[in-house]
Design a protein around this motif. Sequence first.
Motif, short mmCIF file in Angstrom:
data_model
loop_
_atom_site.label_atom_id
_atom_site.label_comp_id
_atom_site.label_asym_id
_atom_site.label_seq_id
_atom_site.Cartn_x
_atom_site.Cartn_y
_atom_site.Cartn_z
N ALA A 93 -0.93 -0.81 -4.13
CA ALA A 93 0.07 -0.68 -5.18
C ALA A 93 0.64 -2.02 -5.63
O ALA A 93 1.30 -2.10 -6.67
N GLY A 94 0.42 -3.06 -4.85
CA GLY A 94 0.90 -4.38 -5.22
C GLY A 94 0.03 -5.44 -4.60
O GLY A 94 -0.52 -5.25 -3.50
N TYR A 95 -0.12 -6.56 -5.30
CA TYR A 95 -0.98 -7.64 -4.83
C TYR A 95 -0.48 -8.96 -5.37
O TYR A 95 -0.08 -9.06 -6.54
N ILE A 99 -3.44 3.67 -1.44
CA ILE A 99 -3.77 2.98 -2.70
C ILE A 99 -3.06 1.62 -2.68
O ILE A 99 -1.89 1.51 -2.31
N VAL A 107 0.85 -1.19 0.00
CA VAL A 107 0.00 0.00 0.00
C VAL A 107 0.88 1.24 0.00
O VAL A 107 1.84 1.32 0.78
N ARG A 108 0.55 2.19 -0.86
CA ARG A 108 1.24 3.47 -0.92
C ARG A 108 0.20 4.57 -0.94
O ARG A 108 -0.66 4.60 -1.83
N ASP A 109 0.26 5.44 0.05
CA ASP A 109 -0.64 6.60 0.13
C ASP A 109 -2.12 6.22 0.01
O ASP A 109 -2.90 6.87 -0.69
N VAL A 130 -4.94 -3.63 -8.02
CA VAL A 130 -3.79 -2.71 -8.06
C VAL A 130 -4.26 -1.36 -8.62
O VAL A 130 -4.90 -1.30 -9.67
N GLY A 131 -3.97 -0.32 -7.86
CA GLY A 131 -4.41 1.02 -8.22
C GLY A 131 -5.71 1.43 -7.55
O GLY A 131 -6.19 2.55 -7.74
#
Length: 150
Positions: free
Chosen positions: A54-56, A52, A48-50, A78-79
């Motif tokens: 971001a990876g799964y 969101i 998770v970034r901010d 993702v996203g």
Amino acid sequence: MDLSDLYSEKILDLAGNARQPPRLAAPDATARKVSRVCGSVIEVDVVVRDGIIAGYGHDLSACALGQTSAAVVAREIVGTPIAELMGVRQAMHDMLKANGAPPTGKWSDLRYLEPVRDYPNRHVSTLLVFDAVAAALEKLESSQPVAASR
């Protein structure tokens, strides 16, 4: 409706042609969920970034219903903002357990799982991916440092 009627061509297509996202080498959080009713198992990794996702990645052993919901999640997560994902999870719970409407937008393929509502013993495997991602996000949230109050 017979149990075999749940397995529509679309569900079998989504499950059978799903991209299997590899496990992540350095996830922010991981969670594992098991259905005691049918033995389906999923372990998910998230980054998770901010706010969101971001990876799964995931490792999955499930019936076609669990594979279908996991396929849609793997394709769309993702996203996705955490709040949106949690809203989709709630919509799935509502769709199956409270006659709610299926998710829409990029999540609309989950509508093919709507007939599962008539089979409560299949709800757990259908929701397993959502519950695993939620558990991973809860782990991540609980590991975040709490800001000092002023």
